[in-house]
Design an enzyme around this catalytic site. Structure first.
Site, PDB file in Angstrom:
ATOM      1  N   TYR A   1      -0.090  -0.673  10.591  1.00  0.00           N
ATOM      2  CA  TYR A   1      -0.469  -1.294   9.317  1.00  0.00           C
ATOM      3  C   TYR A   1       0.724  -1.323   8.364  1.00  0.00           C
ATOM      4  O   TYR A   1       1.016  -2.332   7.718  1.00  0.00           O
ATOM      5  CB  TYR A   1      -1.617  -0.491   8.715  1.00  0.00           C
ATOM      6  CG  TYR A   1      -2.030  -0.895   7.323  1.00  0.00           C
ATOM      7  CD1 TYR A   1      -2.817  -2.026   7.121  1.00  0.00           C
ATOM      8  CD2 TYR A   1      -1.642  -0.142   6.220  1.00  0.00           C
ATOM      9  CE1 TYR A   1      -3.206  -2.393   5.836  1.00  0.00           C
ATOM     10  CE2 TYR A   1      -2.022  -0.505   4.934  1.00  0.00           C
ATOM     11  CZ  TYR A   1      -2.811  -1.629   4.745  1.00  0.00           C
ATOM     12  OH  TYR A   1      -3.189  -1.983   3.478  1.00  0.00           O
TER      13      TYR A   1
ATOM     14  N   LYS B   1       2.640  -4.474   6.438  1.00  0.00           N
ATOM     15  CA  LYS B   1       2.756  -4.572   4.980  1.00  0.00           C
ATOM     16  C   LYS B   1       4.215  -4.618   4.527  1.00  0.00           C
ATOM     17  O   LYS B   1       4.565  -5.364   3.616  1.00  0.00           O
ATOM     18  CB  LYS B   1       2.034  -3.388   4.320  1.00  0.00           C
ATOM     19  CG  LYS B   1       0.514  -3.537   4.329  1.00  0.00           C
ATOM     20  CD  LYS B   1       0.125  -4.651   3.381  1.00  0.00           C
ATOM     21  CE  LYS B   1      -1.379  -4.839   3.258  1.00  0.00           C
ATOM     22  NZ  LYS B   1      -1.709  -5.981   2.383  1.00  0.00           N
TER      23      LYS B   1
ATOM     24  N   HIS C   1     -12.221   4.670   3.851  1.00  0.00           N
ATOM     25  CA  HIS C   1     -11.320   5.678   3.296  1.00  0.00           C
ATOM     26  C   HIS C   1     -12.138   6.890   2.851  1.00  0.00           C
ATOM     27  O   HIS C   1     -13.366   6.865   2.839  1.00  0.00           O
ATOM     28  CB  HIS C   1     -10.525   5.096   2.128  1.00  0.00           C
ATOM     29  CG  HIS C   1      -9.428   4.199   2.577  1.00  0.00           C
ATOM     30  ND1 HIS C   1      -9.539   2.829   2.538  1.00  0.00           N
ATOM     31  CD2 HIS C   1      -8.202   4.458   3.087  1.00  0.00           C
ATOM     32  CE1 HIS C   1      -8.426   2.305   3.010  1.00  0.00           C
ATOM     33  NE2 HIS C   1      -7.591   3.266   3.354  1.00  0.00           N
TER      34      HIS C   1
ATOM     35  N   SER D   1       0.867  -1.166   0.000  1.00  0.00           N
ATOM     36  CA  SER D   1       0.000   0.000   0.000  1.00  0.00           C
ATOM     37  C   SER D   1       0.904   1.216   0.000  1.00  0.00           C
ATOM     38  O   SER D   1       2.005   1.182   0.556  1.00  0.00           O
ATOM     39  CB  SER D   1      -0.859  -0.027   1.258  1.00  0.00           C
ATOM     40  OG  SER D   1      -1.208   1.287   1.624  1.00  0.00           O
ATOM     41  N   SER D   2       0.443   2.309  -0.604  1.00  0.00           N
ATOM     42  CA  SER D   2       1.322   3.469  -0.714  1.00  0.00           C
ATOM     43  C   SER D   2       1.615   4.103   0.647  1.00  0.00           C
ATOM     44  O   SER D   2       2.542   4.895   0.778  1.00  0.00           O
ATOM     45  CB  SER D   2       0.723   4.502  -1.662  1.00  0.00           C
ATOM     46  OG  SER D   2      -0.520   4.944  -1.197  1.00  0.00           O
ATOM     47  N   CYS D   3       0.830   3.758   1.674  1.00  0.00           N
ATOM     48  CA  CYS D   3       1.076   4.361   2.987  1.00  0.00           C
ATOM     49  C   CYS D   3       2.288   3.764   3.675  1.00  0.00           C
ATOM     50  O   CYS D   3       2.648   4.181   4.766  1.00  0.00           O
ATOM     51  CB  CYS D   3      -0.145   4.240   3.879  1.00  0.00           C
ATOM     52  SG  CYS D   3      -0.376   2.589   4.471  1.00  0.00           S
TER      53      CYS D   3
HETATM   54  P1  GDP Z   1      -5.047   8.104   4.199  1.00  0.00           P
HETATM   55  O1  GDP Z   1      -4.817   8.280   2.712  1.00  0.00           O
HETATM   56  O2  GDP Z   1      -4.306   6.953   4.776  1.00  0.00           O
HETATM   57  O3  GDP Z   1      -4.791   9.383   4.946  1.00  0.00           O
HETATM   58  O4  GDP Z   1      -6.557   7.668   4.418  1.00  0.00           O
HETATM   59  P2  GDP Z   1      -8.031   8.270   4.176  1.00  0.00           P
HETATM   60  O5  GDP Z   1      -8.489   7.914   2.812  1.00  0.00           O
HETATM   61  O6  GDP Z   1      -8.858   7.751   5.296  1.00  0.00           O
HETATM   62  O7  GDP Z   1      -7.930   9.842   4.343  1.00  0.00           O
HETATM   63  C1  GDP Z   1      -7.405  10.661   3.371  1.00  0.00           C
HETATM   64  C2  GDP Z   1      -7.598  12.125   3.723  1.00  0.00           C
HETATM   65  O8  GDP Z   1      -8.991  12.451   3.582  1.00  0.00           O
HETATM   66  C3  GDP Z   1      -7.213  12.499   5.158  1.00  0.00           C
HETATM   67  O9  GDP Z   1      -6.615  13.780   5.113  1.00  0.00           O
HETATM   68  C4  GDP Z   1      -8.565  12.577   5.852  1.00  0.00           C
HETATM   69  O10 GDP Z   1      -8.574  13.409   6.986  1.00  0.00           O
HETATM   70  C5  GDP Z   1      -9.434  13.150   4.733  1.00  0.00           C
HETATM   71  N1  GDP Z   1     -10.888  12.982   4.913  1.00  0.00           N
HETATM   72  C6  GDP Z   1     -11.817  13.959   4.750  1.00  0.00           C
HETATM   73  N2  GDP Z   1     -13.037  13.520   5.051  1.00  0.00           N
HETATM   74  C7  GDP Z   1     -12.913  12.201   5.377  1.00  0.00           C
HETATM   75  C8  GDP Z   1     -13.847  11.202   5.757  1.00  0.00           C
HETATM   76  O11 GDP Z   1     -15.046  11.422   5.903  1.00  0.00           O
HETATM   77  N3  GDP Z   1     -13.346   9.943   5.989  1.00  0.00           N
HETATM   78  C9  GDP Z   1     -12.006   9.664   5.848  1.00  0.00           C
HETATM   79  N4  GDP Z   1     -11.579   8.403   6.055  1.00  0.00           N
HETATM   80  N5  GDP Z   1     -11.096  10.601   5.513  1.00  0.00           N
HETATM   81  C10 GDP Z   1     -11.533  11.849   5.270  1.00  0.00           C
END
Ligand code: GDP
Length: 311
Positions: free
Chosen positions: A138, A142, A181, A109-111
Protein backbone atom coordinates in the site's frame (compact mmCIF):
# COMPACT_ATOMS: atom_id res chain seq x y z
CA UNK A 1 -8.54 30.20 -4.53
CA UNK A 2 -11.25 27.95 -5.95
CA UNK A 3 -14.10 30.11 -7.24
CA UNK A 4 -17.42 29.26 -5.56
CA UNK A 5 -18.93 28.08 -8.85
CA UNK A 6 -15.85 26.11 -9.94
CA UNK A 7 -16.46 22.55 -11.03
CA UNK A 8 -14.93 20.22 -8.47
CA UNK A 9 -14.59 16.45 -8.80
CA UNK A 10 -14.41 14.43 -5.59
CA UNK A 11 -13.14 10.92 -6.36
CA UNK A 12 -14.20 8.47 -3.67
CA UNK A 13 -17.16 10.51 -2.41
CA UNK A 14 -18.78 7.65 -0.52
CA UNK A 15 -15.76 6.83 1.58
CA UNK A 16 -14.71 8.10 4.97
CA UNK A 17 -12.66 10.96 3.48
CA UNK A 18 -14.60 11.71 0.30
CA UNK A 19 -17.98 11.97 2.04
CA UNK A 20 -16.44 14.36 4.52
CA UNK A 21 -14.94 16.47 1.71
CA UNK A 22 -18.45 16.77 0.18
CA UNK A 23 -19.78 18.13 3.48
CA UNK A 24 -16.84 20.52 3.86
CA UNK A 25 -17.28 21.86 0.32
CA UNK A 26 -20.99 22.33 0.93
CA UNK A 27 -20.31 24.22 4.18
CA UNK A 28 -17.82 26.45 2.37
CA UNK A 29 -20.36 27.31 -0.33
CA UNK A 30 -19.11 25.18 -3.23
CA UNK A 31 -22.14 23.89 -5.09
CA UNK A 32 -20.78 22.66 -8.42
CA UNK A 33 -19.42 19.33 -7.23
CA UNK A 34 -19.38 16.19 -9.36
CA UNK A 35 -18.89 12.58 -8.32
CA UNK A 36 -19.66 9.04 -9.42
CA UNK A 37 -20.30 5.87 -7.48
CA UNK A 38 -17.98 2.91 -7.93
CA UNK A 39 -20.69 1.22 -9.98
CA UNK A 40 -21.03 4.22 -12.31
CA UNK A 41 -17.30 4.69 -12.78
CA UNK A 42 -14.57 2.13 -12.18
CA UNK A 43 -11.54 4.27 -11.40
CA UNK A 44 -9.13 1.43 -12.18
CA UNK A 45 -10.37 1.56 -15.79
CA UNK A 46 -8.31 4.19 -17.60
CA UNK A 47 -10.65 4.49 -20.60
CA UNK A 48 -13.72 4.91 -18.41
CA UNK A 49 -11.98 7.62 -16.41
CA UNK A 50 -10.90 9.30 -19.66
CA UNK A 51 -14.51 9.39 -20.86
CA UNK A 52 -15.61 10.84 -17.54
CA UNK A 53 -13.05 13.68 -17.70
CA UNK A 54 -13.89 14.31 -21.35
CA UNK A 55 -17.57 14.70 -20.49
CA UNK A 56 -17.35 16.55 -17.17
CA UNK A 57 -14.18 18.66 -17.53
CA UNK A 58 -13.70 19.36 -13.82
CA UNK A 59 -11.41 22.26 -12.85
CA UNK A 60 -10.36 20.88 -9.46
CA UNK A 61 -9.90 17.29 -8.29
CA UNK A 62 -9.78 15.83 -4.79
CA UNK A 63 -8.36 12.32 -5.23
CA UNK A 64 -9.78 10.58 -2.15
CA UNK A 65 -10.52 7.25 -3.85
CA UNK A 66 -8.29 4.42 -2.73
CA UNK A 67 -8.32 0.86 -1.57
CA UNK A 68 -7.68 1.19 2.14
CA UNK A 69 -7.77 -1.09 5.15
CA UNK A 70 -6.40 -1.84 8.56
CA UNK A 71 -3.34 -3.79 9.52
CA UNK A 72 -4.80 -7.23 8.76
CA UNK A 73 -6.28 -6.36 5.37
CA UNK A 74 -3.05 -4.67 4.32
CA UNK A 75 -0.96 -7.66 5.38
CA UNK A 76 -3.11 -10.30 3.70
CA UNK A 77 -4.27 -8.53 0.49
CA UNK A 78 -1.07 -6.85 -0.66
CA UNK A 79 -1.60 -7.62 -4.33
CA UNK A 80 -4.95 -5.83 -4.41
CA UNK A 81 -3.64 -2.89 -2.40
CA UNK A 82 -0.75 -2.20 -4.74
CA UNK A 83 -2.56 -2.94 -8.00
CA UNK A 84 -5.82 -1.09 -7.38
CA UNK A 85 -4.21 1.98 -5.87
CA UNK A 86 -1.70 2.33 -8.70
CA UNK A 87 -4.46 1.95 -11.29
CA UNK A 88 -6.74 4.51 -9.62
CA UNK A 89 -3.94 7.07 -9.27
CA UNK A 90 -2.63 6.59 -12.79
CA UNK A 91 -6.08 6.92 -14.32
CA UNK A 92 -7.13 9.98 -12.36
CA UNK A 93 -3.85 11.93 -12.33
CA UNK A 94 -3.03 11.37 -16.01
CA UNK A 95 -6.54 12.20 -17.17
CA UNK A 96 -6.62 15.26 -14.94
CA UNK A 97 -3.49 16.41 -16.77
CA UNK A 98 -4.81 15.53 -20.24
CA UNK A 99 -8.04 17.42 -19.59
CA UNK A 100 -6.48 20.55 -18.12
CA UNK A 101 -7.48 20.28 -14.46
CA UNK A 102 -6.29 23.47 -12.68
CA UNK A 103 -5.40 21.86 -9.40
CA UNK A 104 -5.40 18.35 -7.95
CA UNK A 105 -4.99 17.18 -4.39
CA UNK A 106 -3.68 13.66 -3.80
CA UNK A 107 -3.97 11.89 -0.46
CA UNK A 108 -1.10 9.91 0.97
CA UNK A 109 -1.11 8.27 4.37
CA UNK A 110 1.17 8.40 7.38
CA UNK A 111 2.06 4.72 6.92
CA UNK A 112 4.21 5.59 3.93
CA UNK A 113 6.94 6.94 6.20
CA UNK A 114 9.75 4.58 7.24
CA UNK A 115 8.95 2.21 10.09
CA UNK A 116 11.68 3.50 12.38
CA UNK A 117 11.29 7.16 11.59
CA UNK A 118 12.32 9.75 14.19
CA UNK A 119 9.20 11.10 15.91
CA UNK A 120 7.27 13.30 15.40
CA UNK A 121 7.55 12.60 11.68
CA UNK A 122 8.54 15.53 9.51
CA UNK A 123 7.60 15.70 5.83
CA UNK A 124 11.27 15.41 4.83
CA UNK A 125 11.61 11.92 6.39
CA UNK A 126 9.83 10.34 3.44
CA UNK A 127 12.04 7.67 1.79
CA UNK A 128 14.70 7.92 4.50
CA UNK A 129 14.44 4.27 5.63
CA UNK A 130 12.74 0.87 5.32
CA UNK A 131 8.94 0.61 5.31
CA UNK A 132 6.76 -1.21 7.83
CA UNK A 133 6.32 -4.74 6.48
CA UNK A 134 2.56 -5.07 7.19
CA UNK A 135 1.63 -2.33 4.71
CA UNK A 136 4.58 -1.94 2.36
CA UNK A 137 2.57 -2.68 -0.80
CA UNK A 138 0.00 0.00 0.00
CA UNK A 139 2.78 2.41 0.97
CA UNK A 140 4.67 1.95 -2.30
CA UNK A 141 1.48 2.69 -4.26
CA UNK A 142 0.85 5.85 -2.24
CA UNK A 143 4.48 6.99 -2.53
CA UNK A 144 4.15 6.52 -6.30
CA UNK A 145 1.09 8.78 -6.37
CA UNK A 146 2.89 11.45 -4.43
CA UNK A 147 5.89 11.21 -6.72
CA UNK A 148 3.63 11.32 -9.75
CA UNK A 149 2.12 14.62 -8.57
CA UNK A 150 5.60 15.97 -7.91
CA UNK A 151 6.90 14.78 -11.29
CA UNK A 152 3.98 16.29 -13.20
CA UNK A 153 4.51 19.54 -11.30
CA UNK A 154 8.24 19.56 -12.11
CA UNK A 155 7.94 18.62 -15.75
CA UNK A 156 4.65 20.22 -16.79
CA UNK A 157 4.29 23.04 -14.27
CA UNK A 158 0.84 21.89 -13.06
CA UNK A 159 -0.44 22.62 -9.55
CA UNK A 160 -0.78 19.12 -8.09
CA UNK A 161 -0.32 18.86 -4.33
CA UNK A 162 -0.36 16.03 -1.77
CA UNK A 163 -1.58 15.81 1.80
CA UNK A 164 -0.44 13.17 4.26
CA UNK A 165 -3.16 12.44 6.81
CA UNK A 166 -2.53 10.54 10.01
CA UNK A 167 -4.87 7.67 11.11
CA UNK A 168 -8.44 8.83 10.43
CA UNK A 169 -11.84 7.94 11.86
CA UNK A 170 -15.40 9.26 11.74
CA UNK A 171 -18.69 8.94 9.84
CA UNK A 172 -18.87 6.36 7.03
CA UNK A 173 -15.86 4.48 8.31
CA UNK A 174 -15.44 0.76 7.72
CA UNK A 175 -16.61 -1.22 10.78
CA UNK A 176 -15.82 -4.66 9.40
CA UNK A 177 -13.71 -6.48 11.97
CA UNK A 178 -11.37 -8.16 9.47
CA UNK A 179 -10.55 -5.18 7.28
CA UNK A 180 -11.11 -2.06 9.38
CA UNK A 181 -8.70 0.14 11.27
CA UNK A 182 -8.37 -0.06 15.01
CA UNK A 183 -10.76 2.67 16.12
CA UNK A 184 -13.93 1.49 14.33
CA UNK A 185 -13.02 -2.14 15.10
CA UNK A 186 -12.75 -1.49 18.83
CA UNK A 187 -15.88 0.64 18.82
CA UNK A 188 -17.83 -2.20 17.30
CA UNK A 189 -16.32 -4.90 19.52
CA UNK A 190 -16.87 -2.87 22.68
CA UNK A 191 -20.42 -1.92 21.69
CA UNK A 192 -21.29 -5.54 20.92
CA UNK A 193 -19.75 -6.73 24.20
CA UNK A 194 -21.82 -4.20 26.12
CA UNK A 195 -25.04 -5.13 24.31
CA UNK A 196 -24.49 -8.86 24.87
CA UNK A 197 -23.08 -8.60 28.42
CA UNK A 198 -19.78 -10.17 27.36
CA UNK A 199 -17.24 -9.74 30.21
CA UNK A 200 -14.15 -9.09 28.07
CA UNK A 201 -13.04 -7.62 24.74
CA UNK A 202 -10.03 -8.73 22.72
CA UNK A 203 -7.63 -6.06 21.53
CA UNK A 204 -5.04 -7.07 18.91
CA UNK A 205 -1.36 -6.84 19.75
CA UNK A 206 0.22 -5.67 22.99
CA UNK A 207 -1.75 -2.43 23.36
CA UNK A 208 1.48 -0.46 23.54
CA UNK A 209 1.78 0.91 19.96
CA UNK A 210 1.21 4.65 19.79
CA UNK A 211 -1.08 6.15 17.18
CA UNK A 212 -2.41 9.59 16.35
CA UNK A 213 -6.10 9.88 15.42
CA UNK A 214 -7.69 12.68 13.40
CA UNK A 215 -11.46 13.17 13.10
CA UNK A 216 -12.27 13.06 9.40
CA UNK A 217 -14.20 16.36 9.35
CA UNK A 218 -11.04 18.06 10.57
CA UNK A 219 -9.14 16.44 7.71
CA UNK A 220 -11.71 17.59 5.13
CA UNK A 221 -11.48 21.17 6.41
CA UNK A 222 -7.71 20.94 6.10
CA UNK A 223 -7.98 19.63 2.53
CA UNK A 224 -10.24 22.48 1.39
CA UNK A 225 -7.85 24.85 3.16
CA UNK A 226 -4.82 23.35 1.34
CA UNK A 227 -6.59 23.45 -2.02
CA UNK A 228 -7.11 27.18 -1.51
CA UNK A 229 -3.94 28.16 0.31
CA UNK A 230 -1.11 25.79 -0.55
CA UNK A 231 0.92 25.29 -3.67
CA UNK A 232 4.20 23.44 -3.34
CA UNK A 233 6.17 20.39 -4.31
CA UNK A 234 6.41 18.89 -0.84
CA UNK A 235 3.44 17.02 0.65
CA UNK A 236 1.84 18.38 3.83
CA UNK A 237 1.23 16.34 7.01
CA UNK A 238 -2.27 16.61 8.50
CA UNK A 239 -2.77 15.47 12.08
CA UNK A 240 -3.42 16.60 15.61
CA UNK A 241 0.16 16.46 16.88
CA UNK A 242 -0.68 14.15 19.81
CA UNK A 243 -0.83 10.37 20.12
CA UNK A 244 -2.23 7.72 22.47
CA UNK A 245 -1.45 4.06 23.05
CA UNK A 246 -3.87 1.47 21.68
CA UNK A 247 -4.66 0.52 25.28
CA UNK A 248 -5.56 4.13 26.14
CA UNK A 249 -7.65 4.33 22.99
CA UNK A 250 -9.54 1.17 23.99
CA UNK A 251 -10.14 2.60 27.48
CA UNK A 252 -11.47 5.85 26.04
CA UNK A 253 -13.87 3.97 23.77
CA UNK A 254 -15.04 1.91 26.78
CA UNK A 255 -15.79 5.20 28.57
CA UNK A 256 -17.76 6.66 25.64
CA UNK A 257 -19.68 3.43 25.00
CA UNK A 258 -20.25 2.84 28.72
CA UNK A 259 -18.67 -0.59 28.85
CA UNK A 260 -17.35 -1.86 32.19
CA UNK A 261 -15.76 -5.15 31.11
CA UNK A 262 -12.12 -6.13 30.81
CA UNK A 263 -9.64 -5.66 27.96
CA UNK A 264 -7.50 -8.64 26.94
CA UNK A 265 -4.58 -8.44 24.52
CA UNK A 266 -4.09 -10.98 21.72
CA UNK A 267 -0.35 -10.86 21.09
CA UNK A 268 -0.58 -13.34 18.22
CA UNK A 269 -1.83 -10.36 16.17
CA UNK A 270 0.74 -7.83 14.86
CA UNK A 271 1.51 -4.50 16.53
CA UNK A 272 2.73 -2.82 13.36
CA UNK A 273 4.80 0.35 13.69
CA UNK A 274 5.61 1.07 17.36
CA UNK A 275 4.80 4.78 17.06
CA UNK A 276 3.36 6.96 14.34
CA UNK A 277 3.02 10.65 15.15
CA UNK A 278 3.15 13.37 12.52
CA UNK A 279 4.95 16.65 12.93
CA UNK A 280 2.22 19.11 11.98
CA UNK A 281 4.19 22.33 12.29
CA UNK A 282 4.08 22.94 8.55
CA UNK A 283 0.28 23.00 8.24
CA UNK A 284 0.01 24.85 11.57
CA UNK A 285 2.31 27.57 10.27
CA UNK A 286 0.21 27.80 7.10
CA UNK A 287 -2.71 28.68 9.39
CA UNK A 288 -4.63 25.44 10.04
CA UNK A 289 -4.96 23.26 13.11
CA UNK A 290 -7.21 20.39 14.21
CA UNK A 291 -10.27 21.37 16.27
CA UNK A 292 -11.94 18.13 17.41
CA UNK A 293 -10.52 16.32 20.47
CA UNK A 294 -10.24 12.53 20.40
CA UNK A 295 -12.99 12.04 22.98
CA UNK A 296 -15.35 14.42 21.18
CA UNK A 297 -14.61 12.73 17.85
CA UNK A 298 -15.23 9.28 19.33
CA UNK A 299 -18.57 10.52 20.76
CA UNK A 300 -19.65 11.89 17.37
CA UNK A 301 -18.59 8.70 15.62
CA UNK A 302 -20.39 6.53 18.16
CA UNK A 303 -23.61 8.55 17.75
CA UNK A 304 -23.32 8.05 14.00
CA UNK A 305 -22.64 4.34 14.50
CA UNK A 306 -25.76 3.94 16.65
CA UNK A 307 -28.01 5.88 14.29
CA UNK A 308 -26.68 5.29 10.79
CA UNK A 309 -24.49 2.25 10.69
CA UNK A 310 -27.22 -0.11 11.85
CA UNK A 311 -29.34 0.96 8.87
P1 GDP B 1 -1.93 0.66 11.46
O1 GDP B 1 -1.98 2.04 12.09
O2 GDP B 1 -1.54 0.68 10.03
O3 GDP B 1 -1.09 -0.28 12.27
O4 GDP B 1 -3.41 0.10 11.39
P2 GDP B 1 -4.60 -0.31 12.40
O5 GDP B 1 -5.43 0.88 12.69
O6 GDP B 1 -5.29 -1.45 11.76
O7 GDP B 1 -3.91 -0.85 13.73
C1 GDP B 1 -3.35 -0.02 14.67
C2 GDP B 1 -2.93 -0.80 15.90
O8 GDP B 1 -4.11 -1.20 16.62
C3 GDP B 1 -2.14 -2.08 15.62
O9 GDP B 1 -1.15 -2.20 16.63
C4 GDP B 1 -3.20 -3.16 15.80
O10 GDP B 1 -2.67 -4.42 16.14
C5 GDP B 1 -4.02 -2.58 16.95
N1 GDP B 1 -5.37 -3.16 17.12
C6 GDP B 1 -5.90 -3.57 18.29
N2 GDP B 1 -7.10 -4.11 18.12
C7 GDP B 1 -7.39 -4.02 16.79
C8 GDP B 1 -8.51 -4.39 16.00
O11 GDP B 1 -9.49 -4.96 16.46
N3 GDP B 1 -8.45 -4.10 14.66
C9 GDP B 1 -7.36 -3.47 14.10
N4 GDP B 1 -7.38 -3.18 12.79
N5 GDP B 1 -6.27 -3.13 14.82
C10 GDP B 1 -6.28 -3.38 16.14
Amino acid sequence: MMEKNAKIYVAGHRGLVGSSILRALDRAGYKNVVYRTHKELDLTNFEAVKNFFDRERPEYVFLAAAKVGGIWANKTHKAEFIYENLQIQNSVIKNAYDYGVKKLLFLGSSCIYPRMCPQPIKEEYLLSGYLEETNDAYAIAKISGLMMCRAFRQQYGVDYISAMPTNLYGYNDNFDLESSHVLPALMRKIHDAKENNVPEVTVWGTGSPLREFLFVDDLADALVFLMNEYSGEEHVNVGTGTDVSIKELAQLICKVVGYKGKLVFDTSKPDGTPKKLLDVSKINSLGWKAAVSLEEGIRKTYEWYLQEYKK
